[in-house]
Design a protein around this motif. Structure first.
Motif, PDB file in Angstrom:
ATOM      1  N   THR A 258      72.461  48.758  72.489  1.00  0.00           N
ATOM      2  CA  THR A 258      72.304  48.812  71.039  1.00  0.00           C
ATOM      3  C   THR A 258      73.046  47.656  70.399  1.00  0.00           C
ATOM      4  O   THR A 258      73.957  47.079  70.976  1.00  0.00           O
ATOM      5  N   GLY A 259      72.662  47.351  69.191  1.00  0.00           N
ATOM      6  CA  GLY A 259      73.284  46.249  68.470  1.00  0.00           C
ATOM      7  C   GLY A 259      72.245  45.255  68.021  1.00  0.00           C
ATOM      8  O   GLY A 259      71.050  45.519  68.023  1.00  0.00           O
ATOM      9  N   ALA A 260      72.728  44.083  67.630  1.00  0.00           N
ATOM     10  CA  ALA A 260      71.822  43.028  67.176  1.00  0.00           C
ATOM     11  C   ALA A 260      70.895  42.626  68.309  1.00  0.00           C
ATOM     12  O   ALA A 260      71.262  42.612  69.480  1.00  0.00           O
ATOM     13  N   ARG A 261      69.672  42.276  67.942  1.00  0.00           N
ATOM     14  CA  ARG A 261      68.662  41.911  68.930  1.00  0.00           C
ATOM     15  C   ARG A 261      68.742  40.421  69.233  1.00  0.00           C
ATOM     16  O   ARG A 261      69.017  39.607  68.348  1.00  0.00           O
ATOM     17  N   ILE A 262      68.522  40.044  70.478  1.00  0.00           N
ATOM     18  CA  ILE A 262      68.499  38.634  70.833  1.00  0.00           C
ATOM     19  C   ILE A 262      67.271  38.002  70.196  1.00  0.00           C
ATOM     20  O   ILE A 262      66.149  38.456  70.419  1.00  0.00           O
ATOM     21  N   GLN A 263      67.482  36.950  69.422  1.00  0.00           N
ATOM     22  CA  GLN A 263      66.380  36.335  68.684  1.00  0.00           C
ATOM     23  C   GLN A 263      66.347  34.821  68.893  1.00  0.00           C
ATOM     24  O   GLN A 263      66.739  34.047  68.033  1.00  0.00           O
TER      25      GLN A 263
END
Length: 514
Positions: A258-263
């Protein structure tokens, strides 16, 4: 507060500041050294590339190899003018048995960078690159990506990581170097784990041994892998580069943590076969194009292709991540424009590699279908001339966007077997693949060993009845096409060759890896 306690606090604060300053100064000095080495490497690369573009550029490289590498000094007669055909074909066995005979520089005096080639079906090789080759090939890739997608140019910021190159070996350091031609942005290597990493742990446990990381060299710990994923989530690079299996491992972990998505803005698949369903899966999750790069430790960066623009981008799939993710508002619209819908002809060969094709009848040509023969003209430290890659491909000539006629790889099955054999009988790999596709099992592998015995492996979470149905259909097809051929079935076990890349269909009887 007493004077003594105040003095102690002041002393502690001063000490902390001194430690931070020392660390900052050390880091600054280290990065200054990295900057100097990067600039030197890039200048050497540009100078070597300029030399190659001269009428005598190829001859200069060949003369260097003939005069300074013991293998070529003994096998190639000295003459006024040299051509590629004056040099013998080389292969993995020669390189494995006599690695130092291919060195054309003094390793005690020259800067050398080791690269490890795992080999799809055979053991490790260590290739040594000089500074021009090591820095040049990576910076050329960044230059080529920026040329194909000008929007990436704005992502190259001074002292900011522009590209993360995923690696798995604990022998590889997490390193950074600058991209002098790309606004002094940084190129970084980062260690992650892959499915084969976890398979290695499985192998240890299944053999009855206790798992101790220090006893399993080359395996990244789960803790290190998680830290790498969290780092990529919190500070995603514009470009993520690695083998298809490495990229898919990061994708799976990105779904789980969980957390920010790799972008990232772009993915570069390099060093392995990029299957179309894997490409689609990566594009759908990361929401960015996937560039396909053909690279080998022995031959360097051979070719680079544009994304598969013929398939529409369906955007990100949000069904596999909780709503705790960061809103996807920071990415510009990645929908392809009308000018980008033209399908790419294939992988464009780099300007510092010469390719030929060794056809089944033994005839060698610069176009056609057969085994790729590669010569990397950048690496003067360990020149490998007319190197048999073991990969099957089709090479043609085409005109690029700048009007230049260049070699292009239009088909690259690599070492993926197209069929399995038993005497004069054959079984097309597609027939077995259709069974797995019908049951929606993308994680599968078929291997035919040297003795002809076959093995089917797949990962399946379906009901036992489904697993039995797949096994029954596989056996029916194998026995119908190949007779009473031995077929071993392994479900939810490792899907990788020892020390090798993932490949779905492998026939070691016909693999051209000599």
């Amino acid at each position: 507060m007493s004077f003594e306690s105040s003095a102690n606090k002041a002393t502690g604060t001063s000490l902390a500041k001194s430690i931070r300053f020392a660390h900052w100064s050390s880091a600054r000095a280290e990065m200054a050294d990295v900057l100097q080495a990067s600039i030197q490497g890039y200048k050497a690369f540009r100078s070597r590339l300029d030399t190659l573009h001269t009428p005598r550029g190829l001859e200069v490289f060949l003369s260097h190899a003939q005069q300074n590498a013991p293998f070529y000094r003994d096998s190639v007669a000295s003459r006024k003018e040299l051509s590629l055909t004056d040099f013998p074909l080389t292969n993995r066995d020669l390189l494995h048995d006599h690695p130092l005979r291919f060195l054309a520089v003094d390793p005690k005096r020259e800067w050398l960078h080791p690269l490890c080639s795992s080999g799809t079906t055979k053991g490790w090789l260590t290739i040594y690159c000089d500074r021009a080759s090591w820095y040049g090939q990576s910076t050329w890739t960044m230059d080529a990506l920026a040329a194909m997608d000008p929007s990436l140019e704005r992502q190259f910021q001074r002292n900011k990581v522009a590209c993360v190159n995923l690696v798995t070996s604990v022998d590889s350091r997490n390193t950074k170097f600058y991209l002098p031609a790309r606004n002094l942005a940084l190129y970084e290597t980062l260690r992650v784990a892959t499915q084969s990493t976890f398979d290695a742990k499985y192998d240890y446990l299944s053999s009855g041994r206790d798992w101790h990381h220090e006893e399993a060299p080359g395996v990244v710990t789960p803790e290190e892998h998680r830290a790498a994923i969290l780092r990529l989530q919190s500070d995603p690079p514009p470009i993520l580069l690695g083998r298809p299996g490495f990229l898919r491992s990061v994708m799976k972990s990105d779904r789980e943590f969980t957390g920010a998505r790799i972008q990232p803005r772009a993915l570069v698949s390099s060093g392995g076969v990029l299957y179309e369903d894997h490409r689609a899966e990566l594009e759908d999750w990361f929401g960015c194009p996937v560039y396909n790069q053909y690279a080998l430790a022995e031959a360097g960066v051979v070719a680079l292709g544009r994304p598969n623009t013929g398939r529409p981008n369906t955007g990100r799939s949000n069904t596999q991540r909780p709503n705790t993710q960061r809103p996807n508002t920071q990415r510009p619209n990645t929908k392809r424009t009308g000018t980008e819908q033209t399908a790419s002809p294939g992988l464009w060969v780099t300007p510092f590699v010469r390719l030929s094709v060794l056809k089944p009848d033994g005839f060698e040509s610069d176009i056609g279908t057969g085994e790729l023969i590669a010569t990397n003209l950048l690496n003067q430290a360990m020149p490998l001339i007319r190197y048999r890659t073991g990969d099957q491909a089709t090479v043609e000539y085409a005109t690029d966007s700048e009007g230049q006629t260049r070699q292009v790889i239009t088909a690259l099955p690599g070492r993926t077997a197209s069929e399995f054999t038993a005497g004069a009988r054959t079984l097309a790999a597609d027939e077995l693949a259709s069974i797995f596709h019908r049951y929606n099992i993308p994680e599968h592998q078929i291997i035919q060993w040297d003795n002809g015995a076959m093995e089917a492996r797949w990962r399946c979470t379906e009901a036992r009845s489904t697993q039995e149905s797949v096994e029954r259909e596989l056996r029916e097809v194998v026995h119908e096409r190949l007779g009473q051929q031995e077929l071993t079935v392994r479900i939810n076990e490792p899907l990788h060759m020892p020390r090798g890349k993932f490949c779905r269909y492998i026939n070691l009887q016909t693999a051209r890896c000599e």
